[in-house]
Design a protein around this motif. Structure first.
Motif, PDB file in Angstrom:
ATOM      1  N   ASP A   1      61.893  96.234  71.303  1.00 54.63           N
ATOM      2  CA  ASP A   1      62.591  96.243  70.015  1.00 54.63           C
ATOM      3  C   ASP A   1      64.013  95.729  70.147  1.00 54.63           C
ATOM      4  O   ASP A   1      64.783  95.748  69.185  1.00 54.63           O
ATOM      5  CB  ASP A   1      62.590  97.655  69.402  1.00 54.63           C
ATOM      6  CG  ASP A   1      63.216  98.694  70.330  1.00 54.63           C
ATOM      7  OD1 ASP A   1      63.696  98.300  71.407  1.00 54.63           O
ATOM      8  OD2 ASP A   1      63.239  99.881  69.973  1.00 54.63           O
TER       9      ASP A   1
ATOM     10  N   ASP B   1      62.026  98.777  76.227  1.00 56.00           N
ATOM     11  CA  ASP B   1      62.502  97.569  76.920  1.00 56.00           C
ATOM     12  C   ASP B   1      63.741  97.866  77.765  1.00 56.00           C
ATOM     13  O   ASP B   1      63.978  97.208  78.787  1.00 56.00           O
ATOM     14  CB  ASP B   1      62.716  96.383  75.969  1.00 56.00           C
ATOM     15  CG  ASP B   1      63.438  96.747  74.684  1.00 56.00           C
ATOM     16  OD1 ASP B   1      63.919  97.891  74.549  1.00 56.00           O
ATOM     17  OD2 ASP B   1      63.519  95.872  73.789  1.00 56.00           O
ATOM     18  N   GLY B   2      64.513  98.904  77.392  1.00 59.95           N
ATOM     19  CA  GLY B   2      65.673  99.276  78.206  1.00 59.95           C
ATOM     20  C   GLY B   2      65.242  99.843  79.549  1.00 59.95           C
ATOM     21  O   GLY B   2      65.715  99.393  80.611  1.00 59.95           O
ATOM     22  N   GLY B   3      64.349 100.796  79.539  1.00 59.20           N
ATOM     23  CA  GLY B   3      63.861 101.398  80.784  1.00 59.20           C
ATOM     24  C   GLY B   3      63.082 100.406  81.621  1.00 59.20           C
ATOM     25  O   GLY B   3      63.138 100.430  82.855  1.00 59.20           O
TER      26      GLY B   3
ATOM     27  N   MET C   1      65.723 107.505  82.298  1.00 54.90           N
ATOM     28  CA  MET C   1      65.115 106.186  82.131  1.00 54.90           C
ATOM     29  C   MET C   1      64.829 105.614  83.524  1.00 54.90           C
ATOM     30  O   MET C   1      65.550 105.903  84.482  1.00 54.90           O
ATOM     31  CB  MET C   1      66.061 105.247  81.384  1.00 54.90           C
ATOM     32  CG  MET C   1      66.272 105.594  79.932  1.00 54.90           C
ATOM     33  SD  MET C   1      67.690 104.694  79.253  1.00 54.90           S
ATOM     34  CE  MET C   1      67.063 103.009  79.238  1.00 54.90           C
TER      35      MET C   1
ATOM     36  N   SER D   1      64.793 113.700  82.342  1.00 54.91           N
ATOM     37  CA  SER D   1      64.536 112.652  81.345  1.00 54.91           C
ATOM     38  C   SER D   1      65.313 111.387  81.682  1.00 54.91           C
ATOM     39  O   SER D   1      66.080 110.868  80.873  1.00 54.91           O
ATOM     40  CB  SER D   1      64.904 113.119  79.931  1.00 54.91           C
ATOM     41  OG  SER D   1      63.966 114.032  79.443  1.00 54.91           O
TER      42      SER D   1
ATOM     43  N   GLY E   1      62.796 107.633  75.908  1.00 55.95           N
ATOM     44  CA  GLY E   1      63.345 106.988  74.715  1.00 55.95           C
ATOM     45  C   GLY E   1      62.421 107.282  73.542  1.00 55.95           C
ATOM     46  O   GLY E   1      61.541 108.150  73.629  1.00 55.95           O
ATOM     47  N   SER E   2      62.583 106.536  72.464  1.00 57.57           N
ATOM     48  CA  SER E   2      61.784 106.794  71.265  1.00 57.57           C
ATOM     49  C   SER E   2      60.288 106.604  71.525  1.00 57.57           C
ATOM     50  O   SER E   2      59.455 107.305  70.956  1.00 57.57           O
ATOM     51  CB  SER E   2      62.238 105.865  70.138  1.00 57.57           C
ATOM     52  OG  SER E   2      63.563 106.187  69.771  1.00 57.57           O
ATOM     53  N   HIS E   3      59.938 105.651  72.380  1.00 55.77           N
ATOM     54  CA  HIS E   3      58.508 105.418  72.669  1.00 55.77           C
ATOM     55  C   HIS E   3      57.880 106.656  73.324  1.00 55.77           C
ATOM     56  O   HIS E   3      56.699 106.920  73.143  1.00 55.77           O
ATOM     57  CB  HIS E   3      58.369 104.201  73.597  1.00 55.77           C
ATOM     58  CG  HIS E   3      59.017 104.435  74.919  1.00 55.77           C
ATOM     59  ND1 HIS E   3      60.371 104.338  75.115  1.00 55.77           N
ATOM     60  CD2 HIS E   3      58.501 104.845  76.089  1.00 55.77           C
ATOM     61  CE1 HIS E   3      60.661 104.662  76.354  1.00 55.77           C
ATOM     62  NE2 HIS E   3      59.547 104.980  76.971  1.00 55.77           N
TER      63      HIS E   3
ATOM     64  N   GLY F   1      66.527  96.984  71.560  1.00 56.56           N
ATOM     65  CA  GLY F   1      67.623  97.965  71.500  1.00 56.56           C
ATOM     66  C   GLY F   1      67.274  99.260  72.218  1.00 56.56           C
ATOM     67  O   GLY F   1      66.104  99.543  72.492  1.00 56.56           O
ATOM     68  N   LEU F   2      68.335 100.020  72.524  1.00 53.93           N
ATOM     69  CA  LEU F   2      68.158 101.363  73.089  1.00 53.93           C
ATOM     70  C   LEU F   2      67.985 102.300  71.899  1.00 53.93           C
ATOM     71  O   LEU F   2      68.938 102.898  71.395  1.00 53.93           O
ATOM     72  CB  LEU F   2      69.378 101.763  73.927  1.00 53.93           C
ATOM     73  CG  LEU F   2      69.715 100.830  75.098  1.00 53.93           C
ATOM     74  CD1 LEU F   2      71.049 101.224  75.745  1.00 53.93           C
ATOM     75  CD2 LEU F   2      68.598 100.846  76.140  1.00 53.93           C
ATOM     76  N   ASN F   3      66.744 102.375  71.416  1.00 50.80           N
ATOM     77  CA  ASN F   3      66.549 102.947  70.086  1.00 50.80           C
ATOM     78  C   ASN F   3      67.055 104.365  69.928  1.00 50.80           C
ATOM     79  O   ASN F   3      67.657 104.713  68.916  1.00 50.80           O
ATOM     80  CB  ASN F   3      65.077 102.857  69.682  1.00 50.80           C
ATOM     81  CG  ASN F   3      64.899 103.355  68.268  1.00 50.80           C
ATOM     82  OD1 ASN F   3      64.543 104.501  68.066  1.00 50.80           O
ATOM     83  ND2 ASN F   3      65.230 102.516  67.292  1.00 50.80           N
ATOM     84  N   ARG F   4      66.814 105.219  70.906  1.00 50.42           N
ATOM     85  CA  ARG F   4      67.234 106.626  70.735  1.00 50.42           C
ATOM     86  C   ARG F   4      68.730 106.729  70.524  1.00 50.42           C
ATOM     87  O   ARG F   4      69.219 107.581  69.793  1.00 50.42           O
ATOM     88  CB  ARG F   4      66.858 107.477  71.956  1.00 50.42           C
ATOM     89  CG  ARG F   4      65.444 107.864  71.993  1.00 50.42           C
ATOM     90  CD  ARG F   4      65.118 109.341  71.937  1.00 50.42           C
ATOM     91  NE  ARG F   4      65.488 110.132  70.805  1.00 50.42           N
ATOM     92  CZ  ARG F   4      64.897 110.133  69.611  1.00 50.42           C
ATOM     93  NH1 ARG F   4      63.926 109.311  69.333  1.00 50.42           N
ATOM     94  NH2 ARG F   4      65.290 110.938  68.668  1.00 50.42           N
TER      95      ARG F   4
END
Ligand SMILES: Cc1ncc(C[n+]2csc(CCOP(=O)(O)OP(=O)(O)O)c2C)c(N)n1
Length: 563
Positions: free
Chosen positions: A485, A458-460, A432, A430, A405-407, A487-490
């Motif tokens: 955050d 937080d999603g993964g 999660m 890739s 993800g974004s992180h 949300g699933l930011n990506r």
């Protein structure tokens, strides 16, 4: 220039692994069960832990492994078990091993097997199956494993008493041969307990020998013609053990080195020639550097290390353990064999002066650094400072895994990595759910006490949080940093980029410290750099045996400026 004669021969030189310990030799006998032979092969291949989830079909193997090793570690879910095995194999460079039962166990294992395959990580996955007498017609829980695993492995096979010895050697050699990947074996319930013959003598397993195949001296001429060549190093360079020679060649010929995310540390990132990690945060600055080159020399770079499509018109000189069969980029010249040997050959024959200066590469790094900090929101906990603060607190030699993800994009750029196999990132599948299990596998296969950090969204985290109980049970003092955050930011970024409102991408908030504590860990929530620093103050070097989970409430606004 004529290449040295030794290099004109293709050699499949390989290192033999140690053949085992006294204890193993003592209990070796020519007649033994399939389960015992599998355990013996795994031990001799250097596998210390097999990650899995039990089922009736596995009990014979679990029992022999309980008595003589390797240790069977139960995960909470099969896919996590495979990610643990992948993390262990990424960390050590040797084969990983995982287990599932038939039917639902094998389908649940699939994601982790596919992950190892696309990440080019050697993995032996074994699933039980119904009795051979029913295998051809039964319906309850019966899945055809060959068809299930064929698309995500290099080989699927049946392990039975008649050919177990050969099949195990074939499986291990196939998983570890270039490019490495996953192999799946099916064992019917009646097979594990049957007597078989074999001595558990593993074939040579080193992935890359000294062999080198190339086409005359054109590679060297092409490099000499270039005024602004750039090196692009990848996972094949790590597997080839090219770290030292890469640094020497870059310094000698004055070449900036961009690295793939799965090869971080192949050039120490405090080197004056380090030019950033491809397709992570601030990637535009790196693509601009590559576009300014008049030759890109890949050094074990693998197309699975890309996220952005390759659009460069720049000529490529392909140096890798395998030919450029992917053709993701065209390359008129190929040097195929050990990347370390190839770079040593370039180094020995380079007498043409440096192509770039250190200040030029430093100026590029400064541009990359400011791209990384773009979108910084004052007064908030930004993802960039979360990565930098954790990195600053982590001692040298820390192993870090990321989820997806974004992180990952942020960590992959700013986690300064000084040695290979210390930053473990999946960029192939890739998937999660990789980060936390991989951290457990990596911790178990590292020298006890090695600090291990997992950076996850937080999603993964929600997908695999219960694996914390495994880390706790095993006494692993991991530091798990959750980029919380909500949300699933990506995916949110993608929705925003095409003008859609955010939908189906919220991550339900949980009380992460409370959850962590209920799973046998310590938990803390932070919302600022100062509270983060406080949380990290006892995290390293204190001999903790309980995982520490840090819920970092970040403001994700900065992400949109990154990629
Ligand atoms: C198993 C799996 N499902 C879906 C995806 C697609 N995907 C990629 S990134 C992402 C969002 C990840 O969200 P989170 O874990 O919160 O991390 P963040 O992007 O917020 O840092 C998703 C859904 C994936 N890579 N793997």
């Amino acid at each position: 220039m004529t290449p040295p004669a030794a290099f004109t021969i293709v050699i499949t030189a390989v290192d033999l692994l140690p053949t085992g310990r006294e204890g193993i030799k003592k209990d070796m006998n020519p007649d033994r069960t399939v389960a015992a032979l599998l355990a013996d092969y795994l031990r001799q291949a250097g596998v210390t832990h097999v990650f899995g989830y039990p089922g009736e079909s596995l009990v014979d193997f679990i029992e022999v492994a309980r008595l003589a090793g390797p240790e069977v570690v139960s995960a909470v879910r099969e896919a996590s078990a495979a990610f643990m095995a992948e993390g262990a194999a990424m960390r050590t460079g040797t084969v990983g091993a995982c287990l599932s039962t038939l039917g639902p166990g094998s389908t649940a294992l699939l994601n982790g097997v596919a992950s190892a395959q696309l990440d080019r990580v050697p993995l032996l996955a074994v699933s039980g199956q119904v009795d051979s007498s029913r295998e051809q017609f039964w319906t309850h829980q019966l899945i055809d494993h060959n068809r299930l695993f064929a698309p995500v492995t290099k080989l699927t096979a049946r392990l039975d008493a008649a050919s177990a010895d050969t099949v195990l050697r074939r499986a291990l050699r196939t998983a570890t041969a270039e490019r490495p990947g996953a192999v799946h074996l099916t064992v019917t319930m009646d097979s594990f307990g049957k007597d078989t013959v074999g001595d558990g003598k593993v074939p040579p397993l080193a992935t890359v020998g000294a062999g080198l195949e190339f086409f005359g001296d054109e590679p060297l001429r092409a490099l000499r013609r270039a005024r602004r060549p750039v090196l692009l190093a990848g996972a094949g360079a790590v597997r080839s053990g090219a770290t030292d020679v890469l640094a020497q060649f870059a310094a000698h010929a004055g070449l900036p080195v961009v690295v793939g995310a799965m090869a971080k540390g192949v050039l120490a990132e405090d080197s004056p020639w380090y030019a950033g990690t491809l397709d992570m945060a601030g990637h535009q600055a790196i693509w601009e550097l590559l576009a300014s080159a008049d030759l890109i020399v890949t050094a074990g770079f693998d197309s699975v290390e890309l996220i952005t499509p390759w659009r460069l018109p720049v000529p490529v000189l392909h140096v890798d353990t395998v030919p450029n069969t992917d053709q993701v980029y065209p390359a008129a010249i190929e040097v195929v064999g050990s990347v370390a040997t190839a770079l040593a050959w370039f180094l020995a024959n380079w007498d043409d002066g440096p192509r770039w200066s250190e200040p030029e590469v430093a100026a590029h790094r400064a541009a990359l650094r400011s791209a990384y900090h773009a979108g910084y929101a004052a007064g908030r906990l930004n993802p960039s400072e979360l990565v930098e603060t954790v990195r600053a607190a982590a001692p040298s030699g820390t192993v870090v895994t990321t989820d997806v993800g974004s992180h990952k994009i942020m960590t992959g750029q700013a986690w300064t990595t000084l040695a290979p196999r210390e930053t473990l990132i999946t960029n192939g599948l890739s998937a999660m759910g990789f980060g936390l299990p991989a951290a457990i596998g990596a911790a178990l296969s590292s020298v006890p006490g090695t600090p291990v950090v997992c950076m996850t969204g937080d999603g993964g985290f929600a997908m695999t949080a219960h694996e914390l109980s495994v880390a706790s049970r095993l006494g692993l003092g991991l530091v798990v940093v959750v980029f919380a955050d909500g949300g699933l930011n990506r995916i949110e970024l993608h929705q925003a980029s095409v003008g859609y409102p955010l939908a189906a991408t919220a991550v339900d908030r949980t009380d992460i410290p409370l959850l962590a504590e209920s799973l046998g860990c310590d938990g803390v929530r932070v919302e600022s750099v100062s509270s983060l620093e406080k949380a990290l103050s006892g995290a390293f070097g204190t001999g903790r045996t309980r995982p520490l989970v840090i819920e970092a409430r970040i403001d994700p606004a900065q992400y949109s400026a990154q990629f």
